[in-house]
Design a protein around this motif. Sequence first.
Motif, PDB file in Angstrom:
ATOM      1  N   ASN A   1       0.820  -1.213   0.000  1.00 59.11           N
ATOM      2  CA  ASN A   1       0.000   0.000   0.000  1.00 59.11           C
ATOM      3  C   ASN A   1       0.855   1.266   0.000  1.00 59.11           C
ATOM      4  O   ASN A   1       1.016   1.921   1.021  1.00 59.11           O
ATOM      5  CB  ASN A   1      -0.913  -0.025   1.231  1.00 59.11           C
ATOM      6  CG  ASN A   1      -1.689   1.253   1.405  1.00 59.11           C
ATOM      7  OD1 ASN A   1      -1.823   2.034   0.465  1.00 59.11           O
ATOM      8  ND2 ASN A   1      -2.185   1.482   2.606  1.00 59.11           N
ATOM      9  N   SER A   2       1.426   1.576  -1.137  1.00 59.47           N
ATOM     10  CA  SER A   2       2.242   2.787  -1.209  1.00 59.47           C
ATOM     11  C   SER A   2       2.463   3.176  -2.667  1.00 59.47           C
ATOM     12  O   SER A   2       2.454   2.324  -3.548  1.00 59.47           O
ATOM     13  CB  SER A   2       3.601   2.532  -0.549  1.00 59.47           C
ATOM     14  OG  SER A   2       4.465   3.620  -0.758  1.00 59.47           O
ATOM     15  N   LYS A   3       2.624   4.469  -2.891  1.00 60.32           N
ATOM     16  CA  LYS A   3       3.086   4.935  -4.203  1.00 60.32           C
ATOM     17  C   LYS A   3       4.585   5.137  -4.036  1.00 60.32           C
ATOM     18  O   LYS A   3       4.994   5.876  -3.139  1.00 60.32           O
ATOM     19  CB  LYS A   3       2.402   6.238  -4.576  1.00 60.32           C
ATOM     20  CG  LYS A   3       0.918   6.051  -4.743  1.00 60.32           C
ATOM     21  CD  LYS A   3       0.297   7.262  -5.397  1.00 60.32           C
ATOM     22  CE  LYS A   3      -1.166   6.968  -5.676  1.00 60.32           C
ATOM     23  NZ  LYS A   3      -1.670   7.659  -6.812  1.00 60.32           N
ATOM     24  N   THR A   4       5.349   4.465  -4.863  1.00 57.48           N
ATOM     25  CA  THR A   4       6.799   4.424  -4.609  1.00 57.48           C
ATOM     26  C   THR A   4       7.620   4.877  -5.805  1.00 57.48           C
ATOM     27  O   THR A   4       7.303   4.556  -6.940  1.00 57.48           O
ATOM     28  CB  THR A   4       7.201   2.983  -4.210  1.00 57.48           C
ATOM     29  OG1 THR A   4       6.500   2.647  -3.014  1.00 57.48           O
ATOM     30  CG2 THR A   4       8.687   2.846  -3.985  1.00 57.48           C
ATOM     31  N   VAL A   5       8.662   5.639  -5.488  1.00 56.83           N
ATOM     32  CA  VAL A   5       9.648   6.016  -6.502  1.00 56.83           C
ATOM     33  C   VAL A   5      11.008   5.521  -6.029  1.00 56.83           C
ATOM     34  O   VAL A   5      11.389   5.745  -4.885  1.00 56.83           O
ATOM     35  CB  VAL A   5       9.710   7.558  -6.683  1.00 56.83           C
ATOM     36  CG1 VAL A   5      10.890   7.944  -7.544  1.00 56.83           C
ATOM     37  CG2 VAL A   5       8.433   8.076  -7.301  1.00 56.83           C
TER      38      VAL A   5
END
Length: 721
Positions: free
Chosen positions: A362-366
């Motif tokens: 559950n994360s938006k990751t770069v």
Amino acid sequence: ASSSTASFSRTPATHPLSPRRREAPPREGAVRVLPMGSSDMASQPQSDSVKVAVNVRPLITPELVLGCTDCVTVTPGEPQVQIGPHVFTYDHVYGSTGSSSSLIFEQCVYPLVDSLFCGYNTTVLAYGQTGSGKTYTMGTNYSGESNCGGIIPQVMETIFKKADAMKGDTEFLIRVSFIEIFKEEVFDLLDDPGSVAKAAAPARVPIQIRETANGSITLAGVTEAEVKSKEEMALHLARGSLSRATGSTNMNSQSSRSHAIFTISIEQKRTSSSASEKSTSNEYDILSSKFHLVDLAGSERAKRTGADGLRLKEGIHINRGLLALGNVISALGDEKKRKEGAFVPYRDSKLTRLLQDSLGGNSKTVMIACISPADSNAEETINTLKYANRARNIQNKAVINRDPVTAEMQKLRSQLEQLQSELLFSRSGSAALEELQLLQQKVSLLELKNSELYCELKEREMSCEQLAQRAIATQLEKDQLMLKLESARNGKSWDDIENAGSEQDVDLMKTYISKIQQLEAEVTRQKFTTACRNGLHDRLALDKGMLLDDLGSGCEVGTLEVSSEVDEEEKEREHSSIQEKLDMELQDLDKRLQQKEAEMKQFAKSDTSVLKQHYETKLHEMEQEKRAFQKEIEDLRHALAKLSSSTDECSHKMKDNYLQKLSMLENQVSQLKKKQDAHQQLLRQKQKSDDAAMRLQGEIQRIKSQKGSTSTKDQTRIRAI
Ligand SMILES: Nc1ncnc2c1ncn2[C@@H]1O[C@H](COP(=O)(O)OP(=O)(O)OP(=O)(O)O)[C@@H](O)[C@H]1O
């Protein structure tokens, strides 16, 4: 600072601002979390692949001294990197003639800050071999300097800017935690205020990782410091950075010996006051989200780092953690394995356990893969690029994290309301009940529409903000090009032109541009207000004409006359209230103009000639200093060249000394050069801002005279009415 159970979980802890806040136990305890499937409280997961950027740092002095050459090529205009026969494509590539490194924040991280405010968990992860620039890129070694350019300081600044802008209708609770994983133990970097001395390290108590029944990861007893300003947050970052384990190796004099995770938690509660807003705000009531900023320790080879003893042990732990991370990335990045539902070895290390949500959760990751362009590092660079390439296939499932208790309460409350009204209307017949149901349907449709519009509004606000940022960047680029053109016309060499423009100048230019934009927007707004007011007067005149027509159209019947009189009275009241409103508007306009004028005066106040003289003297002094340094560098280089042929120990030592001194002097010269350029730019900027101020002053003068004439017109019209 509070000591509590920090959650790395998929869903948030209960919001402390919620009506019935559950106090978390002081050191540990399960945080109530929402099961992944509860669709009424958490929104549908957004499938989002991990975005990968590559940052190629320039060759650094030790590499230049060793005679290393650049072996990494960036394909012009493409996010593509080539090293030997290998070609890799990513979402973005920065540095080494790709996009400028200063764009990393704007293109990769700024959208994550937006998502954070929408309630999503977000992560930025810097990965790469030792000395490849992870800490530099993340800004983890923040020492309190305001303009160090790393990602974390920029994130802090943006978060507080956004929170300030939303203050009107949203309450915020912002907290930070800072931990490191050192030799496979988790330590709290904010735990001990005096933990600067590394000798105190053995006294540190490791933090336990806990897993709750539904699989969310928590850190028992970690410090979560509440912060109210950017400065407070920066203080915690600087304090934690000092406590972080670093050491010197042959590859990096300030090598991070631990993986560091700086986490910013934001809890937001909408405080909409109007009833209509309240009805739509249920869904946005309380959002909790986290931003993990991860600076990993770099992979290293003992042979090259020259590590032995303690350093070697640290290196082994670092590599072990990174290997586990590599395995997780491989398992998640391999599409075939993922489809087969292959096992992901998150539990193999503390690092992978803590990053469970950032990679595949559950994360938006770069992920930012940092690489060195030196040919001596080619093998490690290829490894990093391969991992980064695989990470692009990782699919995350981000959800908006709503506070579960408030959402549940809201649901129960509306159920209760529904039942109560059903009971009431069942007593007064079925027709009324039907009517009520129809009305309820209408209301929920309107609520839905309203919340959709609210979302759209928020999105538009965000895109407006982004467009404004882009406008500033473009203007900046244009100004820089103009400066370069001017320098070229003045006969400057291409090298000088290329090297000109320190970060300080760029910031200064940014400030001026945004100031000018603000003032221009203000002028447009005032023009618009004047136009609206004129429109209103035209309408008033029309109304008045119609009223007179009505009166003159021969209303013979007594009752009609009476109603006309009443109408007239009403209109008069209406007109006088409009007049009052217009007066207030005029006063407001006056005040604004006065303010603008004061600003302009301030702007124009500084005496250019005195400033110019001051800067020119400074420039001259700096030039002298620079020449002296350059001469010293030349002498040192000669001495070095002489020494390089002799092999005895004494010459070796002297050579080392010279090299050290050389790099120090080079540093000083480049600092001086930066300062010199900054001064030159300041002079030019001063001229530019004076011009802009003059232009705006003219504009204000014009509005003033326009305002004067419209105000006379207003009075005449209103008197006529
Ligand atoms: N973009 C850059 N421009 C100029 N110098 C840089 C850049 N990136 C890194 N450097 C320099 O390279 C050196 C190593 O950088 P840094 O300490 O950030 O590496 P790292 O990847 O964090 O290393 P480690 O894993 O050992 O901690 C430092 O001296 C830093 O100043």
